[in-house]
Design a protein around this motif. Structure first.
Motif, short mmCIF file in Angstrom:
data_model
loop_
_atom_site.label_atom_id
_atom_site.label_comp_id
_atom_site.label_asym_id
_atom_site.label_seq_id
_atom_site.Cartn_x
_atom_site.Cartn_y
_atom_site.Cartn_z
N UNK A 47 -6.17 -4.03 12.25
CA UNK A 47 -5.22 -3.43 11.32
C UNK A 47 -5.24 -4.21 10.02
N UNK A 48 -5.49 -3.54 8.92
CA UNK A 48 -5.54 -4.22 7.62
C UNK A 48 -4.13 -4.57 7.14
N UNK A 49 -4.07 -5.47 6.18
CA UNK A 49 -2.80 -5.81 5.58
C UNK A 49 -2.14 -4.61 4.92
N UNK A 50 -2.95 -3.76 4.29
CA UNK A 50 -2.41 -2.56 3.64
C UNK A 50 -1.75 -1.64 4.66
N UNK A 51 -2.38 -1.48 5.82
CA UNK A 51 -1.81 -0.59 6.83
C UNK A 51 -0.48 -1.13 7.34
N UNK A 52 -0.40 -2.44 7.53
CA UNK A 52 0.87 -3.04 7.97
C UNK A 52 1.96 -2.84 6.92
N UNK A 53 1.60 -3.03 5.66
CA UNK A 53 2.58 -2.86 4.58
C UNK A 53 3.05 -1.41 4.50
N UNK A 54 2.13 -0.47 4.65
CA UNK A 54 2.49 0.94 4.59
C UNK A 54 3.38 1.33 5.77
N UNK A 55 3.09 0.73 6.95
CA UNK A 55 3.88 1.05 8.14
C UNK A 55 5.33 0.62 7.98
N UNK A 56 5.57 -0.39 7.15
CA UNK A 56 6.95 -0.83 6.89
C UNK A 56 7.54 -0.13 5.68
N UNK A 57 6.89 0.99 5.27
CA UNK A 57 7.33 1.78 4.11
C UNK A 57 7.36 0.93 2.83
N UNK A 58 6.39 0.03 2.76
CA UNK A 58 6.19 -0.80 1.57
C UNK A 58 7.44 -1.64 1.24
N UNK A 59 8.17 -2.04 2.30
CA UNK A 59 9.42 -2.76 2.09
C UNK A 59 9.21 -4.10 1.39
N UNK A 60 8.04 -4.70 1.57
CA UNK A 60 7.77 -5.99 0.93
C UNK A 60 7.73 -5.88 -0.59
N UNK A 61 7.59 -4.64 -1.12
CA UNK A 61 7.50 -4.44 -2.57
C UNK A 61 8.75 -3.77 -3.14
N UNK A 62 9.75 -3.58 -2.31
CA UNK A 62 10.94 -2.86 -2.73
C UNK A 62 11.67 -3.58 -3.86
N UNK A 63 12.08 -2.81 -4.86
CA UNK A 63 12.88 -3.35 -5.95
C UNK A 63 12.11 -4.17 -6.97
N UNK A 64 10.78 -4.07 -6.94
CA UNK A 64 9.95 -4.85 -7.87
C UNK A 64 9.09 -3.92 -8.71
#
Length: 440
Positions: A47-64
């Motif tokens: 599983x790529x890092x992008x897939x993990x980030x997308x699975x969390x609905x891009x929460x790591x980038x929220x509000x930025x």
């Protein structure tokens, strides 16, 4: 995901050891999957890092306010690009996309880009980041209002593949604007073993901007950690305030890309298959000679030759019995680049076992044999750079390889000359590594 600020990176070795999931869990993975390469590898889903980030609905980038550096390789399992997914999700405020060499959508050939333009699909501004220096990259980030930089590009593991230097330039610009830096990590398609000579400072360029070895054996996430820990303070005045690597899950350093289950999207027009990536750190050196490196064929970097080469080259190379690779006598006519429209004699490399194949040793043997067999063999000479006219020196990091081969050195002597510097690099990189495998 590994989040590192400047102080936390001092303990990066411990963090890297903790963060990685075991890939041998379960009986199926423990058994491994027999492959065409003649070896067994774990077959856990990767599983790529992008897939993990997308699975969390891009929460790591929220509000930025997010600037994305990517190209056609930045995809999810449904084969859609991360930019399209982020944009349509509404969860990410993308303020700019930054295209490297070949461009964001991948339409440009080697040494070219798509320019700055609005993306027809999303309407987002795509900035031309290829060849940008730190000042220009910083200006683009400020113009766009970037608060977080996201990097997601499939690298191929060779120092002279330019995407890692776009990343390093972007890291310096991120320091200048105080931006967070996020790497969506992907496997290194040629594995985790470092091979080859070190870049030396007098020969740095866009195909090797800093002192790392020719096949660095790291993912882009690991490289970002290495760059931050080893170079940024001196080059940018400080390290990143925050470096986040969203890791690959289920990958080991000894697993070839072909058995990861991930789709292969060409990172550039002349990198059509994972097999191309396997040979590229070595045969890419033929760009620094008057032999064709196979551009203008369907097998770039696997086919190498010239009009003056005959069957003797393949015969000599095949007789060496190098592990993990065979050499087939081949003839081809490039449709562009060197020797366009001319019949070239040469070889095709056939990698039979990636675990034992050494692309640097194979290419050095090829160079030594070509120099010995053909009086017409020569090094590419660039008159536009009279102080450093030989392209091979920029590719290999110094004048040493060219001078040794020109003087008649054996492959053993050429490879032996970089043994100590390679060992030094291998020791330094250990604290920045994230993934398990025999190479660490």
């Amino acid at each position: 995901m590994t989040n590192l600020n400047r102080r936390q990176l001092l303990t990066a070795g411990a963090l890297g050891a903790v963060a990685i999931p075991a890939t041998a869990a379960g009986s199926r993975a423990a058994q491994g999957t027999p492959t065409a390469y003649g070896s067994s590898y774990p077959n856990n889903p990767v599983t790529t890092g992008a897939q993990s980030a997308a699975a969390s609905h891009w929460s790591t980038l929220e509000g930025q306010k997010v600037g994305v550096i990517t190209n056609p390789t930045g995809i999810l399992t449904d084969l859609r690009t991360i930019v399209d997914d982020m944009h349509e999700s509404g969860a990410v405020d993308i303020v700019g996309v930054f295209g490297p060499e070949h461009g964001f959508r991948g339409t440009a050939q080697a040494g070219d880009s798509e320019g700055t333009h609005p993306d027809p699909r999303t309407g987002l501004t795509v900035y031309d980041a290829y060849g940008a220096n730190v000042a220009r990259m910083t200006s683009m980030f400020r113009t766009a209002g970037v608060e977080t930089v996201v990097f997601d590009i499939q690298d191929v593991g060779a120092r002279f593949y330019t995407y890692i230097w776009t990343m390093y330039t972007a890291m310096q610009a991120a320091v200048a604007v105080g931006a967070r830096f996020v790497v969506l990590d992907r496997p290194n398609p040629i594995g985790g073993k470092a091979i080859g000579p070190m870049m030396t400072t007098p020969w740095t360029s866009g195909v090797g901007a800093k002192e790392i070895v020719q096949a660095h054996g790291m993912t882009v996430g690991e490289l970002a950690r290495y760059f931050d820990g080893e170079f940024l303070a001196a080059d940018a005045g400080s390290r990143l305030d925050e470096l986040s690597v969203i890791e690959v899950r289920g990958w080991r350093r000894d697993v070839p890309y072909a058995v990861t289950g991930l789709p292969w999207v060409m990172p550039s027009p002349n990198m059509p298959t994972p097999g191309t990536a396997l040979v590229y750190p070595g045969t890419g050196m033929f760009e620094g000679t008057n032999l064709s490196e196979g551009r203008g064929t369907t097998r770039p970097f696997e086919l190498v030759g010239a009009p003056f080469v005959d069957y003797k080259w393949a015969e000599r190379l095949a007789g060496l019995g190098l592990p993990g690779v065979g050499f087939r006598e081949a003839y081809f006519s490039p449709t562009f680049s060197k020797h366009t429209g001319k019949v070239c004699g040469g070889v095709q490399l056939h990698v039979t076992d990636p675990s034992t194949f050494d692309p640097m040793r194979a290419a050095v043997e090829m160079l030594v044999a070509a120099k010995a067999l053909y009086p017409d063999f020569d090094w590419r000479y660039d008159s536009y750079d009279p102080a450093r006219p030989y392209w091979i020196d920029k590719l290999t990091g110094s004048q040493r390889l060219r001078r040794q081969i020109s003087a008649g050195a054996s492959a053993d002597e050429v490879v032996g000359a970089w043994r100590d510097e390679l060992a030094g690099f291998d020791a330094r990189r250990k604290q920045y590594l994230l993934y398990r495998g025999p190479a660490n």
